[in-house]
Write an enzyme that holds these catalytic residues in place. Structure first.
Site, PDB file in Angstrom:
ATOM      1  CG  LEU A   1      -2.558  -0.761   1.141  1.00  0.00           C
ATOM      2  CD1 LEU A   1      -2.554  -0.849   2.479  1.00  0.00           C
ATOM      3  CD2 LEU A   1      -2.948  -1.132  -0.563  1.00  0.00           C
ATOM      4  CB  CYS A   2       4.446   2.007  -0.065  1.00  0.00           C
ATOM      5  SG  CYS A   2       4.737   1.837   1.479  1.00  0.00           S
ATOM      6  CG  HIS A   3       0.892   6.387  -2.757  1.00  0.00           C
ATOM      7  ND1 HIS A   3       0.850   6.177  -1.433  1.00  0.00           N
ATOM      8  CD2 HIS A   3       0.248   6.958  -3.874  1.00  0.00           C
ATOM      9  CE1 HIS A   3      -0.662   6.619  -1.368  1.00  0.00           C
ATOM     10  NE2 HIS A   3      -1.100   7.688  -2.792  1.00  0.00           N
TER      11      HIS A   3
ATOM     12  CG  MET B   1       5.945   2.902   5.483  1.00  0.00           C
ATOM     13  SD  MET B   1       5.538   1.522   6.469  1.00  0.00           S
ATOM     14  CE  MET B   1       6.303   0.032   6.070  1.00  0.00           C
ATOM     15  CD  GLU B   2       9.511   4.903   1.180  1.00  0.00           C
ATOM     16  OE1 GLU B   2       8.806   5.193  -0.097  1.00  0.00           O
ATOM     17  OE2 GLU B   2       8.421   5.375   1.962  1.00  0.00           O
TER      18      GLU B   2
ATOM     19  CG  ASP C   1      22.772 -12.946   1.939  1.00  0.00           C
ATOM     20  OD1 ASP C   1      22.390 -14.352   1.969  1.00  0.00           O
ATOM     21  OD2 ASP C   1      23.647 -12.892   1.077  1.00  0.00           O
TER      22      ASP C   1
END
Length: 162
Positions: free
Chosen positions: A75-77, A113-114, A128
């Site tokens: 739902l992120c733009h 969010m970024e 990793d």
């Protein structure tokens, strides 16, 4: 039905319409840690990890993730970042690495969010690259520390929280 902006009046998920919002300068800062054996941290510092320079690769992974957040968070733009920065520093007690991610934009929606995605991707990359040496590593404390801009203004995490 809900005060959550990603739900419409019938409770269905949708992408929020930001078309009527003003573009403003928006900044977000996130952090997280990866805990590891002291021997693993020593190997990172001494460039003895066979996959290469762990901190450099993790920094690039975080930067790349910040630009592609909308591709993995439904739902992120998609937004255009004006700046992104990822730092990875060994913890003073030798127990792991602290990551900070700062993102900035001049847009109609925020960059929290970024920043969070950048921190998580950087820490996952450390895992990793070092998992062959230390599978017990633990990513922890990924959280938003600051956001500014937009209608809701500035938010700072209380410094007493850990």
């Amino acid at each position: 039905m809900s005060k959550l902006p990603h739900l419409n009046e019938t409770g269905e998920v949708h992408i929020v319409n930001v078309g009527e919002k003003d573009s403003t300068r928006r900044v977000a800062l996130a952090e997280g840690r990866i805990l590891m054996a002291p021997e693993t941290l020593a190997a990172i510092r001494e460039q003895r990890i066979k996959k290469g320079d762990v901190l450099a690769v993790a920094r690039v992974a975080g930067l790349m993730a910040s630009k592609k957040t909308w591709e993995t968070v439904p739902l992120c733009h998609p937004i255009q970042l004006t700046h992104a920065e990822v730092t990875l520093e060994p913890l003073e007690d030798g127990s792991g690495i602290h990551c900070t991610a700062r993102t900035e934009t001049v847009e109609r929606t925020g960059v929290e969010m970024e920043a969070l995605n950048a921190a998580q991707a950087a820490l996952l990359t450390v895992y990793d690259m070092c998992k062959g040496m230390d599978r017990a590593m633990e990513i922890t404390g990924v959280r938003l520390m600051h956001k500014s801009g937009g209608r809701s203004g500035t938010w700072e995490r209380d410094g007493s929280e850990s």
